[in-house]
Design a protein around this motif. Structure first.
Motif, PDB file in Angstrom:
ATOM      1  N   VAL A 496      78.172  67.332  27.916  1.00 46.85           N
ATOM      2  CA  VAL A 496      77.387  66.858  29.051  1.00 46.85           C
ATOM      3  C   VAL A 496      77.734  67.645  30.318  1.00 46.85           C
ATOM      4  N   ARG A 497      79.033  67.872  30.559  1.00 41.83           N
ATOM      5  CA  ARG A 497      79.450  68.610  31.752  1.00 41.83           C
ATOM      6  C   ARG A 497      78.850  70.012  31.764  1.00 41.83           C
ATOM      7  N   ARG A 500      75.130  70.098  32.292  1.00 40.27           N
ATOM      8  CA  ARG A 500      74.727  69.974  33.698  1.00 40.27           C
ATOM      9  C   ARG A 500      74.899  71.303  34.438  1.00 40.27           C
ATOM     10  N   GLU A 501      75.876  72.099  34.030  1.00 43.28           N
ATOM     11  CA  GLU A 501      76.016  73.422  34.651  1.00 43.28           C
ATOM     12  C   GLU A 501      74.854  74.339  34.271  1.00 43.28           C
ATOM     13  N   ALA A 504      69.011  71.741  34.850  1.00 48.04           N
ATOM     14  CA  ALA A 504      68.758  70.706  35.849  1.00 48.04           C
ATOM     15  C   ALA A 504      68.414  69.423  35.104  1.00 48.04           C
ATOM     16  N   MET A 505      69.392  68.557  34.933  1.00 42.88           N
ATOM     17  CA  MET A 505      69.234  67.338  34.136  1.00 42.88           C
ATOM     18  C   MET A 505      69.215  66.111  35.040  1.00 42.88           C
ATOM     19  N   PRO A 507      70.190  62.496  36.559  1.00 44.42           N
ATOM     20  CA  PRO A 507      71.577  62.077  36.826  1.00 44.42           C
ATOM     21  C   PRO A 507      72.104  60.958  35.928  1.00 44.42           C
ATOM     22  N   TRP A 533      68.197  71.988  26.090  1.00 44.46           N
ATOM     23  CA  TRP A 533      67.630  70.954  26.942  1.00 44.46           C
ATOM     24  C   TRP A 533      66.163  70.776  26.588  1.00 44.46           C
ATOM     25  N   SER A 538      63.695  64.526  27.752  1.00 50.02           N
ATOM     26  CA  SER A 538      64.843  64.306  28.640  1.00 50.02           C
ATOM     27  C   SER A 538      66.126  64.184  27.828  1.00 50.02           C
ATOM     28  N   LEU A 540      69.513  66.178  25.867  1.00 43.79           N
ATOM     29  CA  LEU A 540      70.416  67.311  25.690  1.00 43.79           C
ATOM     30  C   LEU A 540      70.917  67.296  24.247  1.00 43.79           C
ATOM     31  N   PHE A 558      68.854  61.168  28.951  1.00 49.40           N
ATOM     32  CA  PHE A 558      69.107  60.940  30.372  1.00 49.40           C
ATOM     33  C   PHE A 558      67.862  60.400  31.059  1.00 49.40           C
TER      34      PHE A 558
END
Length: 563
Positions: A496-497, A500-501, A504-505, A507, A533, A538, A540, A558
Motif C-alpha cells: 500500500v505504501r 501510494r508512491e 494517485a490513489m 485516501p 492500479w 479503485s 490496487l 480504496f
C-alpha cells in the motif's frame, strides 16, 4: 557559437537573433528578452524602495526581473523559497517583492502593454550592483550574504574558461532551481553571457529523456543522478549531452559510474558554497578523483581545514572552511568531511543545531536531538523527550499523530526535505557513564522499518520494484524467535505504501480481496513486487515474487474520505 557578453552588458542593447531561451518549442531571442527586462526596469524604477526580493518558478521570467531590477538601481534579494516564514522574515529586510506567491501593496508587477523603446542602456556597475543570497553558514540561522556583480562575473568567466570550449551552443537543461546560487550561476548567468539557450526546468527523469533532442548540457544534483532508472531509453542522452554538472553534495562513485554509463558523459562535480562561490571541480574518470581549483582560486590546508583565497569572495583574504581536507601531493586535494554540524540532505544544507532549537521552542518538547541516519537515502531523525503537555498529547493521540504535530510545526521554516522523517519519543535521552549523549546511542534507537525500494519500471497504471530483506529490519523482531519470517501484515503495508508512491490513489482503505500467502519470506531474500492500479475498480493489485516462486498476492480496495 554566440559571442561572449560580460554580465554587466547583458541587457545594454537588444541583439535580435541571439538565443536566450526555449519556450514551448520556440526560441526566445535576446531582443524579446530585453523587452521583458525593460518592462521590469520601468516597474522597479516607479517604486521608491531599494531592496526587492524575487521568487519566480519560471527561469526566464526570473532572469528578466533580475536584470530589470538591477538596471533600475535596485538591490535584489534571492529567495530560496516563498514559504510564509521566509516572506515574514524578509518583510523586515526588504522594501517589497516580485514574482510568484506574493500578495500585498509591497508587490511590484509589470505592465504588459508598456511600449518598448529599445534604447541603449549604460552597463551595470560591477561594484555597486548587488545580489543578496542566504545561507545557513556555520550556525544554521539564515544569514544574508551581499554579493557584488563583480564576484558573480568572475565566477561565470571561470566556468567558461574551464568548460566552455567543449559545450558550443548546447541548450541548458536543469533539474535545480535558479533561486539558489548554483542554479543562478549555471542556469541563468552563464547561459546569458555565453549565448546558450535556457530550457524550462525539468523534474523527472522521463522529462530529461524527452527534452534531449539537440546538443545539450544538464545542470543537475546528486539527488537526481543517484536515482537514474535503467528502464528508460537513454540513447538520445548519450548522443546529445556534452556535459553533466552536479553540485550541492558529494556524488558517490557508484552513482557517478552509473550516470556516466547511461548519459555517455562523466558528471562534473562542482564544490563550493553560497559564501565562497565555486571552489573546485572533479570528474569520476578514476577511482578517487581529486578536487582541482577553479581558475583564480588559491587553496591551502591549515590544521586539516581547507582555506581558500578567491575572486568570488568579498576580499582576497584567506577564508577558512569547515571542511577537513588533505593534499594529494600534486595539484589537488581531497575532502574528509565536515568539522561542524551542518549536513547535506538531498543536496540541501541543513543545520542539526538549528533544527534542535526550533523543536525546543515548541511547548510539546522538553529535550531534542537531531541526527542523520545513513541509510540508502540519507534521512534526518529526531529523538524527543516530551514536555508534560507533550507527554499527555502523546498518550492521548499516539506516536504517529504526535510526530505529525511536530513535523508540521516545522513546516513554516523548513521544507519537507529538511524536516526529520523518523521520530523516537523517550522519557530521557540515553547517556553513558560520563553523562554524555552519544550519537551511537541515539542511532541505536532507530532500526530500518522497511527496505529501500529499487524501482524497476513505473508506468501510468503499473510499476515494478525490487527489495532486499535486510536481516536487521525491525519488522523481523520476535517473528519468530526460532526462524525469522516477514509478517503478512508488513507485506500488505509495504504494498500500500509503495502503491501510494507510484499512483494517485484515494485516501481511504475499504477492504482486502483475494489475499493469499503462498510461501514465507526469509531475511536476505531478494523480492520483486509488482503493483497494478485498476482505476475503474479503485483497486490496487499486488504480487510478491522471488526466485523461489510466488510469495503473496491480493487486491486492496480504496475509496474517498467519508463525508
Amino acid at each position: 557559437m554566440a559571442d561572449w557578453i560580460a554580465l554587466d552588458r547583458i541587457a545594454t542593447r537588444p541583439l535580435p537573433g541571439r538565443a536566450v531561451a526555449l519556450t514551448d518549442g520556440h526560441v526566445l531571442d535576446h531582443a524579446a528578452f530585453r523587452d521583458r527586462v525593460e518592462a521590469w526596469r520601468h516597474a522597479f524604477a516607479a517604486r521608491v524602495g531599494q531592496r526587492w526580493a524575487l521568487y519566480f518558478d519560471d527561469t526566464v521570467a526570473f532572469a528578466a526581473a533580475l536584470y530589470g531590477a538591477w538596471h533600475a538601481g535596485k538591490t535584489v534579494y534571492l529567495c530560496g523559497d516563498n514559504l510564509p516564514e521566509t516572506v515574514s522574515r524578509l518583510r523586515g529586510e526588504v522594501d517589497g517583492f516580485a514574482g510568484d506567491g506574493f500578495s500585498g501593496d509591497d508587490v511590484v508587477t509589470t505592465a504588459s502593454d508598456m511600449p518598448c523603446r529599445r534604447e541603449t542602456w549604460t552597463p551595470l556597475d560591477e561594484d555597486t550592483t548587488r545580489l543578496v543570497v542566504f545561507t545557513s553558514g556555520s550556525t544554521g540561522e539564515a544569514t544574508a550574504l551581499d554579493k557584488r556583480l563583480s564576484q558573480l562575473a568572475r565566477e561565470v568567466e571561470a566556468l567558461q574558461s574551464t568548460f566552455g570550449a567543449a559545450l558550443g551552443d548546447a541548450v541548458v537543461h536543469g533539474t535545480v532551481s535558479h533561486q539558489h546560487i548554483y542554479g543562478l550561476l549555471f542556469r541563468v548567468l552563464w547561459p546569458l553571457a555565453s549565448g546558450r539557450a535556457i530550457a524550462p526546468r525539468v523534474f523527472f527523469h522521463e522529462e530529461i529523456v524527452a527534452a534531449l533532442d539537440r546538443p545539450a548540457l544538464l545542470v543537475s544534483s546528486p539527488a537526481h543522478l543517484k536515482r537514474m532508472p535503467d528502464s528508460l531509453d537513454w540513447s538520445n542522452a548519450r548522443m546529445q549531452l556534452r556535459a553533466v554538472f552536479s553540485s550541492g553534495g558529494a556524488l558517490p562513485q557508484d552513482a557517478a559510474t552509473a550516470a556516466s554509463r547511461l548519459l555517455g558523459a562523466a558528471p562534473t562535480e562542482i564544490y563550493g558554497s553560497s559564501e565562497t562561490g565555486g571552489i573546485a571541480w572533479r570528474q569520476w574518470h578514476d577511482d578517487a578523483p581529486v578536487w582541482r581549483a577553479m581558475p583564480g582560486v588559491d587553496w591551502r590546508i591549515v590544521d586539516d581545514h581547507l582555506e581558500i583565497s578567491s575572486p568570488h569572495l568579498p576580499t582576497r583574504q584567506w577564508w577558512r572552511s569547515e571542511d577537513r581536507a588533505e593534499s594529494d601531493g600534486r595539484n589537488g586535494f581531497r575532502l574528509n568531511g565536515r568539522a561542524d554540524r551542518i549536513v547535506k540532505i538531498e543536496e540541501r544544507r541543513v543545520s542539526l543545531g538549528a533544527l534542535e532549537r526550533q523543536l525546543l521552542a515548541l511547548p510539546e518538547v522538553a529535550e531534542a536531538r537531531v541526527l542523520v541516519l545513513p541509510e540508502t537515502r540519507t534521512q534526518l531523525a529526531a529523538v524527543i523527550v516530551p514536555s508534560p503537555a507533550g507527554a499527555a498529547q502523546l498518550a492521548a493521540d499516539g506516536r504517529r499523530a504526535f510526530a505529525r504535530v511536530l513535523h508540521d510545526a516545522l513546516a513554516s521554516a523548513q521544507d519537507a526535505v529538511a524536516r526529520p522523517r523518523r521520530w523516537r519519543f523517550v522519557d530521557a535521552l540515553p547517556m553513558n557513564a560520563q553523562g554524555k549523549v552519544r550519537e551511537a546511542d541515539l542511532r541505536a534507537l532507530f532500526r530500518p522499518e522497511r527496505p529501500q525500494p529499487h524501482w524497476l519500471s513505473h508506468e501510468e497504471a503499473k510499476a515494478d520494484l525490487e527489495i532486499v530483506l535486510d536481516p536487521e529490519l525491525a519488522v523481523f523482531d520476535g517473528h519468530f524467535p526460532q526462524i525469522a519470517i516477514l509478517p503478512g501484515v508488513a507485506q500488505l503495508d509495504w504494498a500500500v505504501r509503495w502503491g501510494r508512491e507510484a499512483f494517485a490513489m484515494p485516501p481511504r482503505f475499504l477492504r482486502m480481496e483475494n489475499l493469499k500467502f503462498q510461501r514465507v519470506l526469509r531475511p536476505g531474500t531478494r523480492v520483486r513486487l509488482h503493483l497494478e492500479w485498476q482505476q475503474a475498480k479503485s483497486a490496487l493489485v499486488f504480487r510478491y515474487q522471488s526466485e523461489h516462486g510466488a510469495h503473496a498476492s491480493g487486491r486492496v480496495i480504496f475509496g474517498e474520505e467519508a463525508a
